[in-house]
Design a protein around this motif. Structure first.
Motif, short mmCIF file in Angstrom:
data_model
loop_
_atom_site.label_atom_id
_atom_site.label_comp_id
_atom_site.label_asym_id
_atom_site.label_seq_id
_atom_site.Cartn_x
_atom_site.Cartn_y
_atom_site.Cartn_z
N ARG A 170 59.63 -64.45 36.79
CA ARG A 170 60.65 -64.00 37.82
C ARG A 170 61.87 -64.77 37.92
N SER A 171 61.77 -66.23 37.37
CA SER A 171 62.94 -66.96 37.45
C SER A 171 63.96 -66.43 36.23
N GLU A 172 63.59 -65.75 35.43
CA GLU A 172 64.09 -65.21 34.25
C GLU A 172 65.13 -64.11 34.83
N ALA A 173 66.35 -64.00 33.93
CA ALA A 173 67.14 -62.65 34.48
C ALA A 173 66.17 -61.35 34.56
N GLU A 174 66.42 -60.44 35.51
CA GLU A 174 65.73 -59.23 35.68
C GLU A 174 65.40 -58.56 34.29
N CYS A 175 64.18 -58.36 34.02
CA CYS A 175 63.78 -57.84 32.50
C CYS A 175 63.64 -56.50 32.74
N GLN A 176 64.55 -55.83 32.14
CA GLN A 176 64.30 -54.30 31.86
C GLN A 176 63.73 -53.99 30.45
N LEU A 177 62.62 -53.52 30.41
CA LEU A 177 62.06 -53.34 29.05
C LEU A 177 62.78 -52.29 28.11
N LEU A 231 47.55 -58.78 28.24
CA LEU A 231 48.56 -58.72 26.92
C LEU A 231 49.05 -57.40 26.82
N CYS A 232 48.68 -56.28 27.13
CA CYS A 232 49.26 -55.12 26.98
C CYS A 232 50.73 -55.03 27.72
N VAL A 233 50.82 -55.87 28.61
CA VAL A 233 51.95 -56.06 29.35
C VAL A 233 53.02 -57.27 28.85
N SER A 234 52.40 -58.41 28.46
CA SER A 234 53.27 -59.42 27.95
C SER A 234 53.55 -59.12 26.42
N THR A 235 52.95 -58.31 25.93
CA THR A 235 53.43 -58.06 24.38
C THR A 235 54.73 -57.45 24.54
N GLN A 236 54.92 -56.59 25.38
CA GLN A 236 56.17 -56.08 25.68
C GLN A 236 57.61 -56.79 26.10
N LEU A 237 57.14 -58.01 26.26
CA LEU A 237 58.41 -58.88 26.91
C LEU A 237 59.14 -59.39 25.69
N PRO A 238 60.35 -59.48 25.86
CA PRO A 238 61.47 -59.79 24.57
C PRO A 238 60.94 -61.30 24.06
N LEU A 239 61.16 -61.57 22.98
CA LEU A 239 60.73 -62.84 22.20
C LEU A 239 61.12 -63.97 23.09
N SER A 240 62.21 -63.81 23.51
CA SER A 240 63.07 -64.94 24.40
C SER A 240 62.22 -65.46 25.50
N MET A 241 61.36 -64.50 25.82
CA MET A 241 60.41 -64.80 27.10
C MET A 241 58.91 -64.87 26.44
N ARG A 242 58.86 -65.14 25.35
CA ARG A 242 57.59 -65.42 24.79
C ARG A 242 56.54 -64.28 24.77
N GLY A 243 57.32 -63.04 24.61
CA GLY A 243 56.42 -61.84 24.38
C GLY A 243 56.60 -61.43 22.83
N GLY A 244 56.38 -60.20 22.51
CA GLY A 244 55.94 -59.67 21.24
C GLY A 244 57.10 -58.69 21.02
N ASN A 245 57.83 -58.16 22.07
CA ASN A 245 58.88 -57.26 21.64
C ASN A 245 58.31 -55.98 21.25
N GLY A 246 57.11 -55.51 21.36
CA GLY A 246 56.59 -54.32 20.65
C GLY A 246 55.64 -53.72 21.61
N LYS A 247 55.30 -52.68 20.73
CA LYS A 247 54.19 -51.63 21.52
C LYS A 247 52.79 -52.11 21.43
N VAL A 248 51.98 -51.51 22.16
CA VAL A 248 50.53 -51.84 22.12
C VAL A 248 49.57 -50.54 21.87
N ALA A 249 48.68 -50.73 20.82
CA ALA A 249 47.60 -49.76 20.63
C ALA A 249 46.38 -50.19 21.41
N TYR A 250 45.77 -49.37 21.91
CA TYR A 250 44.41 -49.87 22.76
C TYR A 250 43.34 -48.79 22.42
N ILE A 251 42.36 -49.44 21.74
CA ILE A 251 41.25 -48.51 21.41
C ILE A 251 40.04 -48.93 22.28
#
Length: 339
Positions: A5-12, A145-165
């Motif tokens: 939350r200390s980061e700038a407001e993260c809009q996906l 991980l479904c959520v953190s994967t969608q974080l930008p790379l600068s916030m240690r995310g993957g900046n990508g979508k998720v497939a869940y089986i």
């Protein structure tokens, strides 16, 4: 917990592939074979068979390619020769491999202790397996991980979508909402960037993997979750008489998962069940080992063992990894009874 939350407001805002100028393309699209003299009709046949990239094509055996209706041995040879001109699947130098490793993305788990244990988070280009008893935290980490994967790379995310089986019916979209809010993200947008499928048989599970290639070749995916990897195999195959066939089918599915990880530079997180270990010895109380035998052990790059700690804490131990020391971390996720 890591405080985002200390980061700038993260809009996906997941970036489009053309915006990833600093990232080397993970694959060559199969339609580029047209420039090598392969006709569009034969490319369509490959796509109908679930092959959408030249990288994926080179991961197939010629036997499997000639089994595609309308592709003769001569056509397959021509197609493979054309693909070899676009992708190098021969020897490279160690420096080249090091350069390729720069494309690896480490996705935060949301727990600083667990990230440190994993050397930064869940890595792309590999399979991370988590095994443990019921309610030990495996599925909760999957939801995080479904959520953190969608974080930008600068916030240690993957900046990508998720497939869940989902093979056990444990995915709960309502659990995604508070996790997204904790990361400062829009829950609706996060849920829209998760594609979900419920598998009911091992064959269905495998077919869902085949269908992923089309989606991953068009959109920026960064994580594949299989929860759990072994459940349907334990149901659909019973007794020692079917064990050999079960392990063969399991090996084929794991091979497909490995190819997806390497073809599209995605992280694979799969959960696994445990079974009693009679050979554990009388000095080990309640010995357990991961299901799936050697087939699953060889397919997983990193194996994590989860167990309950004090209260709501969960303990994660590196059970096997090529580059991580054997160590433990205590995570403080919020768990529910379905974990």
């Amino acid at each position: 917990m890591i405080d985002y939350r200390s980061e700038a407001e993260c809009q996906l805002q997941l970036v489009e592939r053309e915006d990833l100028e600093d990232e080397e393309d993970a694959f060559e699209a199969i339609d580029k074979l047209i420039s090598q003299g392969i006709n569009a009709g034969d490319i369509k046949k490959l796509q109908d068979a679930g092959i959408f990239t030249c990288n994926g094509l080179m991961m197939q055996t010629k036997k499997s390619l000639t089994s595609i209706k309308g592709l003769s041995e001569a056509k397959v040879d021509k197609i493979c020769e054309a693909a070899e001109k676009l992708v190098n699947y021969g020897y490279v130098t160690g420096s080249d491999v090091l350069l390729r490793r720069k494309s690896v993305v480490r996705i935060t788990t949301g727990s600083q202790a667990l990230d440190e244990l994993l050397g930064g988070g869940i890595e792309t280009l590999q399979i991370t397996e988590a095994f443990g008893e019921f309610r030990s935290g495996k599925t909760q980490l999957a939801h995080t991980l479904c959520v953190s994967t969608q974080l930008p790379l600068s916030m240690r995310g993957g900046n990508g979508k998720v497939a869940y089986i989902d093979t056990e019916g444990t995915f709960r979209p309502d659990r995604i909402i508070p996790i997204a809010e904790r990361f400062g993200m829009d829950a609706g947008a996060v849920l829209d960037n998760i594609i979900y499928a419920r598998a009911y048989t091992y064959e269905h599970q495998y077919n869902l993997l085949l269908g992923l290639a089309a989606k991953m070749s068009e959109e920026p995916f960064r994580l594949l979750i299989v929860d759990s990897v072994i459940a349907l195999f334990r149901v659909d195959f019973s007794g020692r008489g079917e064990l050999a066939e079960r392990q063969q089918k399991l090996a084929q599915m794991l091979s497909r998962i490995t190819k997806i990880a390497e073809e599209f530079n995605v992280a694979v997180y799969m959960t696994n069940q445990v079974i009693a270990d009679p050979g554990g010895g009388v000095f080990i109380s309640d010995p357990k080992k991961p299901a799936g035998g050697h087939v699953l052990a060889h397919a997983s790059t990193v194996r994590l063992m989860f167990r309950k700690g004090k209260g709501e804490q969960r303990v994660c131990k590196v059970f096997d990894a090529p580059n991580l020391p054997e160590a433990e971390a205590i995570s403080s996720f919020h768990f529910t009874s379905s974990d």
